[in-house]
Design a protein around this motif. Sequence first.
Motif, PDB file in Angstrom:
ATOM      1  N   LYS A  79       0.836  -1.215   0.000  1.00 32.35           N
ATOM      2  CA  LYS A  79       0.000   0.000   0.000  1.00 32.35           C
ATOM      3  C   LYS A  79       0.866   1.258   0.000  1.00 32.35           C
ATOM      4  O   LYS A  79       0.593   2.211  -0.730  1.00 32.35           O
ATOM      5  N   THR A  81       3.926   1.572  -1.033  1.00 34.01           N
ATOM      6  CA  THR A  81       4.619   1.681  -2.320  1.00 34.01           C
ATOM      7  C   THR A  81       3.701   2.314  -3.355  1.00 34.01           C
ATOM      8  O   THR A  81       4.115   3.207  -4.104  1.00 34.01           O
ATOM      9  N   GLU A  82       2.454   1.857  -3.379  1.00 33.14           N
ATOM     10  CA  GLU A  82       1.483   2.444  -4.315  1.00 33.14           C
ATOM     11  C   GLU A  82       1.240   3.920  -3.998  1.00 33.14           C
ATOM     12  O   GLU A  82       1.165   4.750  -4.900  1.00 33.14           O
ATOM     13  N   GLU A  83       1.127   4.246  -2.723  1.00 32.32           N
ATOM     14  CA  GLU A  83       0.925   5.642  -2.330  1.00 32.32           C
ATOM     15  C   GLU A  83       2.124   6.493  -2.746  1.00 32.32           C
ATOM     16  O   GLU A  83       1.968   7.610  -3.239  1.00 32.32           O
ATOM     17  N   LYS A  85       4.190   5.924  -5.255  1.00 34.89           N
ATOM     18  CA  LYS A  85       4.122   6.095  -6.712  1.00 34.89           C
ATOM     19  C   LYS A  85       3.119   7.182  -7.076  1.00 34.89           C
ATOM     20  O   LYS A  85       3.395   8.047  -7.917  1.00 34.89           O
ATOM     21  N   HIS A  86       1.943   7.122  -6.446  1.00 24.76           N
ATOM     22  CA  HIS A  86       0.887   8.097  -6.735  1.00 24.76           C
ATOM     23  C   HIS A  86       1.345   9.516  -6.368  1.00 24.76           C
ATOM     24  O   HIS A  86       1.186  10.450  -7.157  1.00 24.76           O
ATOM     25  N   LEU A  87       1.916   9.683  -5.191  1.00 30.63           N
ATOM     26  CA  LEU A  87       2.347  11.013  -4.761  1.00 30.63           C
ATOM     27  C   LEU A  87       3.524  11.518  -5.587  1.00 30.63           C
ATOM     28  O   LEU A  87       3.607  12.728  -5.876  1.00 30.63           O
ATOM     29  N   SER A  88       4.415  10.636  -5.979  1.00 32.19           N
ATOM     30  CA  SER A  88       5.539  11.047  -6.829  1.00 32.19           C
ATOM     31  C   SER A  88       5.034  11.525  -8.180  1.00 32.19           C
ATOM     32  O   SER A  88       5.522  12.538  -8.714  1.00 32.19           O
ATOM     33  N   GLU A  89       4.056  10.830  -8.732  1.00 27.83           N
ATOM     34  CA  GLU A  89       3.466  11.255 -10.010  1.00 27.83           C
ATOM     35  C   GLU A  89       2.755  12.597  -9.845  1.00 27.83           C
ATOM     36  O   GLU A  89       2.884  13.481 -10.688  1.00 27.83           O
ATOM     37  N   ALA A  90       2.030  12.751  -8.741  1.00 29.52           N
ATOM     38  CA  ALA A  90       1.348  14.024  -8.486  1.00 29.52           C
ATOM     39  C   ALA A  90       2.369  15.153  -8.362  1.00 29.52           C
ATOM     40  O   ALA A  90       2.153  16.265  -8.876  1.00 29.52           O
ATOM     41  N   GLU A  93       3.665  16.062 -11.836  1.00 27.09           N
ATOM     42  CA  GLU A  93       2.657  16.855 -12.573  1.00 27.09           C
ATOM     43  C   GLU A  93       2.605  18.282 -12.028  1.00 27.09           C
ATOM     44  O   GLU A  93       2.501  19.242 -12.792  1.00 27.09           O
ATOM     45  N   VAL A 116      10.784   6.918  -5.897  1.00 22.52           N
ATOM     46  CA  VAL A 116      10.172   5.591  -5.783  1.00 22.52           C
ATOM     47  C   VAL A 116      11.231   4.512  -5.889  1.00 22.52           C
ATOM     48  O   VAL A 116      11.258   3.564  -5.113  1.00 22.52           O
TER      49      VAL A 116
END
Length: 122
Positions: A79, A81-83, A85-90, A93, A116
């Motif tokens: 979980k 790791t997924e968070e 990835k999501h925050l790094s992408e955000a 952007e 990540v």
Amino acid sequence: MSQVLPAAGSVLQRSVAALGNQPQPQSPDDDDRKVRRREKNRVAAQRSRKKQTQKADKLHEEYECLEQENTVLRREIGKLTEELKHLSEALREHEKMCPLLLCPMNFVPVPRPDPVAGCLPR
């Protein structure tokens, strides 16, 4: 004529020696002592086996608990790791349009390593 003696430790010597070790008739006191000793040994052996079984049971319970904890922690790693990835992408952007980063008065943006990749388990 010379006499041939059996070699030391031979079967014949051991057999002759064993004949001298025949059990002597035991008195009732000896029998009682033997019975008490056997009973005491039997009880001690039962205690030892019970203690060994309890120790094995305790280790098995500890193993089960650690397995469950390990499963929970692995899920949490997934979980997080997924968070990440999501925050790094955000963040990537946001950096594309952040007015503070786009201002010519600010320093030149320095490329940062992927956060990540550094945090993922190997």
